[in-house]
Each structure stands twice: as structure tokens, then as C-alpha cells.
Scaffold this motif. Structure first.
Motif, PDB file in Angstrom:
ATOM      1  N   THR A 188       0.836  -1.197   0.000  1.00 25.81           N
ATOM      2  CA  THR A 188       0.000   0.000   0.000  1.00 25.81           C
ATOM      3  C   THR A 188       0.874   1.251   0.000  1.00 25.81           C
ATOM      4  N   PHE A 189       0.336   2.303  -0.585  1.00 29.10           N
ATOM      5  CA  PHE A 189       1.049   3.571  -0.734  1.00 29.10           C
ATOM      6  C   PHE A 189       0.780   4.476   0.458  1.00 29.10           C
ATOM      7  N   GLU A 212       9.294   7.021   1.123  1.00 32.64           N
ATOM      8  CA  GLU A 212       8.026   6.293   0.964  1.00 32.64           C
ATOM      9  C   GLU A 212       8.346   4.828   0.659  1.00 32.64           C
ATOM     10  N   THR A 215       7.249   3.212  -3.144  1.00 30.01           N
ATOM     11  CA  THR A 215       7.887   3.778  -4.342  1.00 30.01           C
ATOM     12  C   THR A 215       9.346   4.170  -4.129  1.00 30.01           C
ATOM     13  N   LEU A 341       6.768   6.677 -10.262  1.00 29.50           N
ATOM     14  CA  LEU A 341       5.793   5.884  -9.509  1.00 29.50           C
ATOM     15  C   LEU A 341       5.045   6.745  -8.494  1.00 29.50           C
ATOM     16  N   PHE A 342       5.769   7.618  -7.807  1.00 26.10           N
ATOM     17  CA  PHE A 342       5.143   8.473  -6.793  1.00 26.10           C
ATOM     18  C   PHE A 342       4.111   9.399  -7.427  1.00 26.10           C
ATOM     19  N   HIS A 345       0.879   7.617  -8.201  1.00 22.59           N
ATOM     20  CA  HIS A 345       0.035   7.421  -7.003  1.00 22.59           C
ATOM     21  C   HIS A 345      -0.567   8.741  -6.550  1.00 22.59           C
ATOM     22  N   ALA A 348      -3.518   9.555  -8.594  1.00 20.99           N
ATOM     23  CA  ALA A 348      -4.651   8.687  -8.245  1.00 20.99           C
ATOM     24  C   ALA A 348      -5.383   9.203  -7.000  1.00 20.99           C
ATOM     25  N   ILE A 349      -4.602   9.762  -6.072  1.00 19.75           N
ATOM     26  CA  ILE A 349      -5.216  10.332  -4.858  1.00 19.75           C
ATOM     27  C   ILE A 349      -5.984  11.602  -5.193  1.00 19.75           C
TER      28      ILE A 349
END
Length: 349
Positions: A188-189, A212, A215, A341-342, A345, A348-349
Motif C-alpha cells: 500500500t502507498f 516512501e 515507491t 511511480l510516486f 500514485h 490517483a489520490i
């Protein structure tokens, strides 16, 4: 075909050459001792030529940089000899794709990344017509006649192995033992590790680094001191940067038991009221429980060596270090970068 004036030497003879060079023997003297022609000695020294790096310190014991020495290595000469013998009649896999060779060299020198990372990124971008493996790449670098501008000194250091020590005291806040299993699984992120990178002994300035876990994205600040109140202040800055998204981006933070992280209530409390994140403390003397953070701290040290006076490092330079770490192609992600990658995400948030 063997070149005129050359003779195959044994490993024992190569070790003798190494010893004779160490006491200052000339090439002509070595040739006479071995009973070979002078050309054989010259060719042998070229075959075993390698670079050795020595750390330099000033009179105060502070690290100043490295000095490169060119020496003869019997082991390298033997390796290259065996390698050349095994490759007789076999064409190079890289063929005539000198564009790939030069592109790898450029990325290693310009971007300060390992040859493996450079090759992986080129493959990901589909910017090469020749495919070679990591093993083949490093074999070519060891040989030394294909890559002219990079050596094995440009290969990344081996990963550090951690050893757990005996727990002597309880953590100041919530123990990592109570951290949800999903955080350890890295599925999970939004779960972070936090640590400080200390500057020159006797100075106050410190680097605060967030990593993080999913990522391996890095956020880096330079702080004026190493106090718990200062760490809380910079976490508050981070919350102001991301606003209402902070709770989604920073679901948890894992830290060690250093005094700078002792104010767990201040770390968890939001500047807007309520709880903003959950802070978990590793077992004492067990830095491997923050493995990603420790690993990326070593990347920071590549650009800001241990013993550097951080008061001489500008915020612009700190930002450049953060960008370099996040733009580094990582094998674990198929040579995608942490920044890519970060940001995915984050969108997406």
C-alpha cells in the motif's frame, strides 16, 4: 593469433610481477627475471592495469575526496587472460553498436548512476538495438577495451548487510510491533520512514530524509539543528505543502529511537487539529527495520559525503540531491524511477 614477442604467463609469475613492482623493479629487470622479452612485460602490465581509490583527509581528519592510483593487479591480469582465452572465436554480443556503448558512458558520467541502471533505463526507453545482460555489461567493463570512459569504480557499492542487536530499552512511542502487517508487506502507498543524516562533527545542521516505502520516493530537508522541536516543525511544513492530502499521503511514519524523534505526540498531531499520521518506533539498534531509508541515505552520501559541513550546502543543492535520488532508474521497478511511480500514485489520490 598471439602477438609477436608475447608469452603466456602463469598466475605465480603474475604475482611475482606484482611484488617486484612494489619494490620498484623496472620493466627491463622484470623481463630478465622472468626470462621473457620486454614486449611481454609491457603487454602484461596493460592487461593487469587497474585503478585504486584512496581516501584523502585534511590535518583535522575531515574527508577531502579521493586520489586515484593506477596499479598492476595480478588477479585482474589473470582474469582478463582467462576471459580472452574463453572468448577466442566468439564475436562480441555488443557487435558494432558503439552508440549503445557511448550512451551508457554518457549516462553514467552525466547522471552519476551505475552502468547497470544506465543499461536498464535505455532498455526501458527502447533506445537500443542491441540487447546485452547485466553480467555481459560488467564483463565488458572489466576487460577495459570496449568502454573507454568508465571502469568498475563506477559500479554501485554492494548492499550493506544489517545485523540485529540486543534490545536494551523500550521505544518512546508506539512500537513497530504494533504496526499493521500491510505496511511491512509494502503493498500500500503512503507509508514512510524518516531519519536524519548528520553533517560534520561539531556542527548543528542536519538533513531530514523521508522515504516512501512502496515507491522509495525521497523528500529531503536541511534543518538548522538536530532537536525534536525542529523535526516537528519540518513535518508541519510538509503538512502545509500537501494540505488536506497529507493524511492520505502520510498514513504512517516509521522512525528510530533517536532523541530528535522523541516528541511522538507532536509528530502525530495535525496543525489543523486531530491526528495527522501514526508514528511507529523501531526496536533500538535495529536500523534494518528502516531498510529503505538507510539505503537511500547512502545515496545521499554519494553526493554529500560524510563529514561535510552542511552549513555550506544550499537549499538549492539539497533539492538537486532529492531530484537525483528520485530520478535514479531502479532495477526493482524495472528501471522506472521513484518519481514516476510516486507521481502516478499522487494523481490517483
Amino acid at each position: 593469433m598471439k602477438r609477436k614477442g608475447t608469452k603466456d604467463l602463469t598466475l605465480t609469475q603474475r604475482r611475482k610481477i606484482e611484488d617486484w613492482l612494489a619494490i620498484g623493479a623496472t620493466k627491463k629487470q622484470i623481463a630478465e627475471k622472468l626470462g621473457v622479452c620486454l614486449a611481454t612485460v609491457y603487454n602484461e602490465l596493460k592487461r593487469g592495469r587497474t585503478e585504486q581509490r584512496k581516501k584523502l583527509y585534511d590535518i583535522y581528519g575531515d574527508f577531502k575526496g579521493y586520489k586515484i592510483y593506477t596499479i598492476y593487479s595480478a588477479d585482474k591480469a589473470e582474469y582478463n587472460y582467462r576471459l580472452n582465452q574463453s572468448a577466442h572465436g566468439a564475436p562480441l554480443k555488443i557487435g558494432n553498436d558503439f552508440e549503445l556503448v557511448r550512451e551508457i558512458e554518457i549516462r553514467v558520467i552525466r547522471d552519476k548512476i551505475s552502468p547497470c541502471a544506465a543499461l536498464g533505463r535505455i532498455k526501458r526507453e527502447k533506445a537500443c538495438r542491441t540487447i546485452i545482460s547485466k553480467t555481459t555489461l560488467y564483463r565488458y567493463i572489466r576487460v577495459g577495451y570496449i568502454f573507454e570512459r568508465i571502469t568498475m569504480q563506477d559500479v554501485k557499492l554492494k548492499p550493506k548487510h544489517y545485523q540485529k542487536s540486543t534490545v536494551k530499552r523500550a521505544p518512546k512511542g508506539t512500537s513497530i510491533e504494533q504496526r499493521p502487517v500491510e505496511i511491512s508487506a509494502r503493498n500500500t502507498f503512503g507509508h514512510w520512514e524518516m531519519d536524519c543524516v548528520i553533517g560534520k562533527q561539531g556542527t548543528k545542521e542536519t538533513i531530514l530524509a523521508f522515504t516512501e516505502r512502496l515507491t522509495r520516493y525521497e523528500i529531503v530537508f536541511k534543518m538548522p539543528d538536530h532537536k525534536a522541536a525542529t523535526v516537528v516543525r519540518y513535518v508541519n511544513k510538509l503538512e502545509k505543502r500537501y494540505g488536506k492530502q497529507f493524511r492520505k499521503l502520510f498514513k504512517s511514519i516509521t522512525v528510530d529511537n533517536g532523541v530528535e524523534f522523541s516528541n511522538f505526540e507532536g509528530l502525530e498531531k495535525s496543525i489543523y487539529g486531530g491526528k495527522r499520521t501514526s508514528v511507529y518506533y523501531c526496536h533500538p539498534y535495529t536500523s534494518c527495520e528502516r531498510g529503505s531509508n538507510e539505503r537511500l541515505n547512502r545515496e545521499i552520501r554519494r553526493l554529500i559525503p560524510k563529514g561535510t559541513d552542511l552549513s555550506t550546502i544550499s537549499d538549492k543543492r539539497i533539492k538537486a540531491v532529492e531530484t537525483w535520488v528520485n530520478d535514479y532508474p531502479r532495477e526493482i521497478f524495472g528501471y522506472a524511477t521513484s518519481a514516476e511511480l510516486f507521481n502516478a500514485h499522487l494523481q490517483a489520490i
